[in-house]
Design a protein around this motif. Structure first.
Motif, PDB file in Angstrom:
ATOM      1  N   LYS A 596       1.521  -2.328  -0.916  1.00  0.00           N
ATOM      2  CA  LYS A 596       2.750  -2.908  -1.443  1.00  0.00           C
ATOM      3  C   LYS A 596       3.995  -2.185  -0.919  1.00  0.00           C
ATOM      4  N   TRP A 597       3.883  -0.846  -0.784  1.00  0.00           N
ATOM      5  CA  TRP A 597       5.055  -0.079  -0.368  1.00  0.00           C
ATOM      6  C   TRP A 597       4.566   1.210   0.295  1.00  0.00           C
ATOM      7  N   VAL A 598       4.808   1.336   1.591  1.00  0.00           N
ATOM      8  CA  VAL A 598       4.411   2.535   2.330  1.00  0.00           C
ATOM      9  C   VAL A 598       5.400   3.642   2.012  1.00  0.00           C
ATOM     10  N   SER A 599       4.878   4.822   1.713  1.00  0.00           N
ATOM     11  CA  SER A 599       5.732   5.941   1.327  1.00  0.00           C
ATOM     12  C   SER A 599       5.730   7.078   2.329  1.00  0.00           C
ATOM     13  N   SER A 600       4.643   7.264   3.076  1.00  0.00           N
ATOM     14  CA  SER A 600       4.535   8.416   3.977  1.00  0.00           C
ATOM     15  C   SER A 600       3.709   8.035   5.184  1.00  0.00           C
ATOM     16  N   LEU A 601       3.799   8.876   6.224  1.00  0.00           N
ATOM     17  CA  LEU A 601       3.142   8.582   7.499  1.00  0.00           C
ATOM     18  C   LEU A 601       2.820   9.894   8.187  1.00  0.00           C
ATOM     19  N   ALA A 602       1.639   9.944   8.834  1.00  0.00           N
ATOM     20  CA  ALA A 602       1.234  11.118   9.604  1.00  0.00           C
ATOM     21  C   ALA A 602       0.335  10.667  10.745  1.00  0.00           C
ATOM     22  N   VAL A 603       0.469  11.363  11.896  1.00  0.00           N
ATOM     23  CA  VAL A 603      -0.283  11.025  13.102  1.00  0.00           C
ATOM     24  C   VAL A 603      -1.256  12.160  13.390  1.00  0.00           C
ATOM     25  N   HIS A 604      -2.480  11.800  13.766  1.00  0.00           N
ATOM     26  CA  HIS A 604      -3.495  12.791  14.118  1.00  0.00           C
ATOM     27  C   HIS A 604      -3.067  13.546  15.373  1.00  0.00           C
ATOM     28  N   PRO A 605      -3.414  14.825  15.495  1.00  0.00           N
ATOM     29  CA  PRO A 605      -3.028  15.575  16.713  1.00  0.00           C
ATOM     30  C   PRO A 605      -3.542  14.955  18.003  1.00  0.00           C
ATOM     31  N   ALA A 606      -4.682  14.240  17.950  1.00  0.00           N
ATOM     32  CA  ALA A 606      -5.167  13.567  19.156  1.00  0.00           C
ATOM     33  C   ALA A 606      -4.385  12.295  19.453  1.00  0.00           C
ATOM     34  N   GLY A 607      -3.734  11.715  18.471  1.00  0.00           N
ATOM     35  CA  GLY A 607      -2.871  10.571  18.678  1.00  0.00           C
ATOM     36  C   GLY A 607      -3.502   9.216  18.490  1.00  0.00           C
ATOM     37  N   ASP A 608      -4.811   9.123  18.250  1.00  0.00           N
ATOM     38  CA  ASP A 608      -5.476   7.825  18.140  1.00  0.00           C
ATOM     39  C   ASP A 608      -5.665   7.365  16.700  1.00  0.00           C
ATOM     40  N   VAL A 610      -4.037   7.295  12.557  1.00  0.00           N
ATOM     41  CA  VAL A 610      -2.830   7.384  11.740  1.00  0.00           C
ATOM     42  C   VAL A 610      -3.235   7.217  10.278  1.00  0.00           C
ATOM     43  N   ILE A 611      -2.601   7.982   9.386  1.00  0.00           N
ATOM     44  CA  ILE A 611      -2.800   7.800   7.953  1.00  0.00           C
ATOM     45  C   ILE A 611      -1.462   7.457   7.319  1.00  0.00           C
ATOM     46  N   CYS A 612      -1.517   6.596   6.303  1.00  0.00           N
ATOM     47  CA  CYS A 612      -0.334   6.150   5.571  1.00  0.00           C
ATOM     48  C   CYS A 612      -0.596   6.305   4.084  1.00  0.00           C
ATOM     49  N   GLY A 613       0.390   6.775   3.368  1.00  0.00           N
ATOM     50  CA  GLY A 613       0.337   6.811   1.917  1.00  0.00           C
ATOM     51  C   GLY A 613       1.244   5.750   1.339  1.00  0.00           C
ATOM     52  N   SER A 614       0.890   5.263   0.177  1.00  0.00           N
ATOM     53  CA  SER A 614       1.661   4.181  -0.434  1.00  0.00           C
ATOM     54  C   SER A 614       1.909   4.499  -1.899  1.00  0.00           C
ATOM     55  N   TYR A 615       2.877   3.771  -2.453  1.00  0.00           N
ATOM     56  CA  TYR A 615       3.216   3.975  -3.861  1.00  0.00           C
ATOM     57  C   TYR A 615       2.211   3.317  -4.800  1.00  0.00           C
ATOM     58  N   ASP A 616       1.292   2.511  -4.285  1.00  0.00           N
ATOM     59  CA  ASP A 616       0.245   1.933  -5.138  1.00  0.00           C
ATOM     60  C   ASP A 616      -1.043   2.746  -5.051  1.00  0.00           C
ATOM     61  N   SER A 617      -0.908   4.061  -4.852  1.00  0.00           N
ATOM     62  CA  SER A 617      -1.997   5.064  -4.921  1.00  0.00           C
ATOM     63  C   SER A 617      -3.105   4.803  -3.904  1.00  0.00           C
ATOM     64  N   LYS A 618      -2.725   4.393  -2.698  1.00  0.00           N
ATOM     65  CA  LYS A 618      -3.707   4.180  -1.628  1.00  0.00           C
ATOM     66  C   LYS A 618      -3.390   5.089  -0.456  1.00  0.00           C
ATOM     67  N   LEU A 619      -4.456   5.567   0.180  1.00  0.00           N
ATOM     68  CA  LEU A 619      -4.331   6.281   1.446  1.00  0.00           C
ATOM     69  C   LEU A 619      -5.101   5.484   2.484  1.00  0.00           C
ATOM     70  N   VAL A 620      -4.413   5.040   3.521  1.00  0.00           N
ATOM     71  CA  VAL A 620      -4.994   4.132   4.508  1.00  0.00           C
ATOM     72  C   VAL A 620      -5.158   4.879   5.818  1.00  0.00           C
ATOM     73  N   TRP A 621      -6.372   4.806   6.391  1.00  0.00           N
ATOM     74  CA  TRP A 621      -6.679   5.436   7.688  1.00  0.00           C
ATOM     75  C   TRP A 621      -6.780   4.326   8.732  1.00  0.00           C
ATOM     76  N   PHE A 622      -6.011   4.482   9.817  1.00  0.00           N
ATOM     77  CA  PHE A 622      -6.029   3.536  10.921  1.00  0.00           C
ATOM     78  C   PHE A 622      -6.670   4.197  12.140  1.00  0.00           C
ATOM     79  N   ASP A 623      -7.580   3.467  12.762  1.00  0.00           N
ATOM     80  CA  ASP A 623      -8.096   3.841  14.079  1.00  0.00           C
ATOM     81  C   ASP A 623      -7.486   2.857  15.071  1.00  0.00           C
ATOM     82  N   MET A 624      -6.463   3.306  15.789  1.00  0.00           N
ATOM     83  CA  MET A 624      -5.701   2.388  16.626  1.00  0.00           C
ATOM     84  C   MET A 624      -6.509   1.845  17.796  1.00  0.00           C
ATOM     85  N   ASP A 625      -7.553   2.561  18.215  1.00  0.00           N
ATOM     86  CA  ASP A 625      -8.423   2.031  19.269  1.00  0.00           C
ATOM     87  C   ASP A 625      -9.384   0.975  18.742  1.00  0.00           C
ATOM     88  N   LEU A 626      -9.575   0.950  17.427  1.00  0.00           N
ATOM     89  CA  LEU A 626     -10.544   0.038  16.841  1.00  0.00           C
ATOM     90  C   LEU A 626      -9.908  -1.284  16.427  1.00  0.00           C
TER      91      LEU A 626
END
Length: 721
Positions: A596-608, A610-626
């Protein structure tokens, strides 16, 4: 008895047995003189010169049986033998080899009895030929011409001709007694059952007793009847132990009394006879009756209907004629939809659904045939902080990559990690929103976002050479002859401000929400809390130039981050994360976190990743190659997430939330592209107190050690090791 003929041959030597007659050399049945010849007297002793060897031709060695026939039968036998002709005596003198060639059917007995009716109803094969091989398998005689031996030790030969199916069929048609004829395996000959034997077999087949006179239902006579008897069953006197107390029972009773006194044996509680009722639909708490069903897995819910299920779907959902033909030619398993969308003028015109029963049946099959899996959340243990620093009286806002923090009291504080001592405090005259250390190892700069200004501080901490080289880098700038219009203004610090550590001011005219450094330390990205396309600005430190990379806005920007190795910029808005290529100036990817609302962002040191935090108590992991969709969604926190961070060296990432906890997870990214990342929660770090419904505001890892720093709304900065 024995009788010797005058010619020296054995005439007869038999011992009669009840019911059995020993076989004799077959006489000529056609001569009637054999049965009616007179019995000559004086045969015994008529030929005294007969040798003992002639007696070996007799069947028995003179042993008499107690059950022999009468003397008259023996005398008659002697008379018949004495009346035999010379032809009979010549047959008796034959060698044993000549007798072997004769069949058992050619040998018969002749015994004198008073009447001649005995042979009319008896069969010689059935009466005289008896197989005496004992308990020997008859398969042993398959390769021999005989099947055994009779009572006299002679061989019982098999029939010369084996009866085939044709013979059996002819006998079945011609012989009226074929149904009661059986084959005797001991002798190999056929045997006709009598009426009594047939009746016995029929009774056994019906499950009855063989004896006709046996009554299975006769009344039983009890040994102890109900009648009073005069005499007892036994008159044995009673034992002495029957009226003396038993010592063994005394020991058992004493043990039971001791167990009752000690409380080891409890009396049985009376059963409650009242009926026990319980609510079938009650909540399954552990103390309830239904609490035993702890492994209940709820059924998966059906997908909600979409636009294609509508009775009046949009035109783009209606299939064309080609799509309808293609749908009909596909297999039912390959179709995306199990039906074709149709349009009706009103809801009353919608007919009954033809596949309703089939879909309900398939749903029932899925409910009880498809396996279900319960996904258990890993409960990480909670740990308190190792070091606590008090930031300010109004609560901390941010924490840097090294021990540095800020608060609402208008100051920036620097601590030493080893001693937890506040080394320096820099007043900034405003509320600090964000703090970021320059990641380059040869530059000692801290970017501080205060209201609408970004301050670049040189705290003069650490290596003196690094501090000096940083000042030389900033003083080497030469302003251009013709100043260009920029979205931000660069201002040099005064001499008094330089003594406090301030070097540059970047004035934006709008509130600054976040600052983020590039990995090389020369570029700085800033997020402004204002609508429009100028929400994100990029500053170049060496040339003191600012630019706005976007021409239009895609929503309220929450966070920005630089890619660690490639010229990418990640911009997180409320609903999505966009990845821009800075050199090509184009959009590369659009990540959909489904939050619903992204609150924070961080990139892995390898760069592939990404994790995002949201105000609806979710932590989302993205694999950009996937994929552009989330690889994993973690719901470990109970309240809104405020910050997320990756460790620069270890496979760890952390998240801070308003529930006052910091959760550290193991996030292993493999070099093998075919292997997915491994995400495992490790620790739940608690220690921050909730203040005005706010908990942890920022999280940062130590650059070399597996330590995590957190700042909270309670005015403390905590180090977890």
């Amino acid at each position: 008895s024995m009788a010797f003929a005058g010619s020296g041959a054995v005439a007869a030597a038999t011992v009669a047995r009840p019911g059995k007659r020993p076989p004799e050399p077959e006489p000529e049945l056609e001569e009637p003189s054999l049965l009616g010849a007179p019995a000559p007297s004086g045969r015994l002793g008529s030929d005294p010169g007969l040798s003992d060897s002639d007696s070996e031709e007799s069947v028995f060695s003179g042993l008499e049986d107690s059950g022999s026939d009468s003397t008259e039968d023996a005398t008659a036998s002697e008379e018949e033998e004495g009346a035999g002709t010379s032809e009979q005596r010549s047959r008796m003198d034959r060698s044993p080899g000549q007798q072997v060639g004769e069949t058992p059917c050619s040998r018969t007995e002749v015994a004198n009895v008073q009447g001649e009716n005995e042979y009319a109803e008896d069969s010689s094969d059935e009466e005289d030929i008896r197989n005496t091989v004992g308990n020997v398998p008859l398969e042993w005689y398959d390769d021999f011409p005989h099947v055994g031996y009779d009572l006299d030790g002679r061989r019982i030969y098999k029939p010369l001709r084996t009866r085939d199916e044709l013979d059996q069929f002819l006998d079945k048609m011609d012989d009226p007694d074929y149904w009661r004829t059986v084959r005797d395996r001991m002798t190999g000959h056929s045997m006709r059952l009598t009426d009594e034997q047939v009746a016995l077999v029929q009774r056994l087949q019906r499950g009855q007793f063989g004896d006709v006179s046996f009554d299975p239902y006769e009344p039983a006579v009890d040994f102890f009847s109900g009648d009073l008897m005069i005499h007892p069953v036994t008159n044995r006197p009673a034992d002495k132990r029957s009226f003396i107390p038993s010592l063994v029972e005394k020991e058992k009773v004493s043990r039971m009394v001791h167990a009752i006194k000690m409380g080891w044996i409890q009396p049985r509680r009376p059963r409650d006879q009242s009926p026990n009722f319980y609510d079938l639909w009650a909540q399954e708490d552990p103390n309830a009756v239904l609490g035993r069903h702890k492994m209940h897995v709820p059924a998966p819910k059906l997908a909600l209907p979409g636009h294609s299920e509508s009775y009046n779907p949009p035109p783009e959902y209606l299939p064309s004629e080609e799509e309808r033909l293609a749908w009909e030619q596909q297999e039912p398993e390959e179709r995306k939809l199990s039906f074709l969308p149709r349009r009706f003028p009103s809801l009353r015109a919608v007919p009954a659904y033809g596949r309703f029963i089939q879909e309900r049946f398939e749903r029932c099959l899925d409910l009880y045939l498809c396996p279900r899996q319960r996904k258990m959340r890993v409960s990480a243990p909670a740990t308190g902080p190792a070091t606590v620093w008090v930031v300010g009286s109004k609560g901390g806002r941010a924490v840097g990559q090294l021990p540095g923090g800020s608060s609402d009291d208008g100051s920036v504080r620097f601590w030493e990690v080893a001693t937890a001592r506040c080394i320096r405090t820099v007043p900034v005259d405003g509320v600090v929103k964000s703090v970021a250390w320059n990641p380059h190892p040869t530059i000692c700069l801290v970017a501080v976002a205060v209201e609408d200004t970004v301050l670049l501080l040189n705290p003069a901490l650490g290596d003196r050479l690094v501090v000096g080289s940083t000042d030389q880098l900033l003083s080497a700038f030469t302003p251009p002859l013709e100043p260009t219009s920029q979205p931000a203004h660069w201002l040099e610090a005064s001499q008094e401000e330089r003594q406090g550590g301030l070097r540059l001011r970047i004035h934006h005219g709008k509130p600054v929400a976040q600052v983020a450094w590039h990995g090389r330390g020369d570029y700085l990205a800033v997020v402004l809390a204002t609508p429009g396309h100028t929400q994100v600005l990029i500053h170049q430190l060496s040339r003191r130039r600012s630019q706005s990379p976007f021409r239009r806005s895609h929503g309220q920007v929450q966070r920005v981050a630089f890619h660690p190795t490639r010229p990418f910029l990640l911009v997180a808005s409320q609903r999505c994360v966009r990845l821009y290529h800075l050199l090509r100036q184009e959009l590369t990817k659009k990540l959909m976190p489904n939050c619903k609302w992204v609150s924070s962002l961080a990139v892995h040191p390898a760069g592939d990743n990404v994790i995002c935090g949201s105000y609806d108590s979710k932590l989302v992991w993205f694999d950009m190659d996937l994929s552009t969709k989330p690889y994993r969604v973690l719901r470990h926190h109970k309240k809104a997430l405020r910050a997320v961070a990756f460790h620069p060296r270890y496979p760890l990432f952390a998240s801070g939330s308003d529930d006052g906890s910091v959760i550290v997870c193991h996030g292993m990214v493999y070099n093998d592209l075919l292997q997915n990342p491994l995400l495992v929660p490790v620790k739940v770090l608690k220690g921050h107190a909730l203040t005005r419904d706010l908990g942890v505001l920022d999280v940062a890892f130590h650059p070399t050690q597996p330590w995590v720093f957190s700042s909270g709304a309670d005015g403390t900065l905590r180090l977890f090791t």
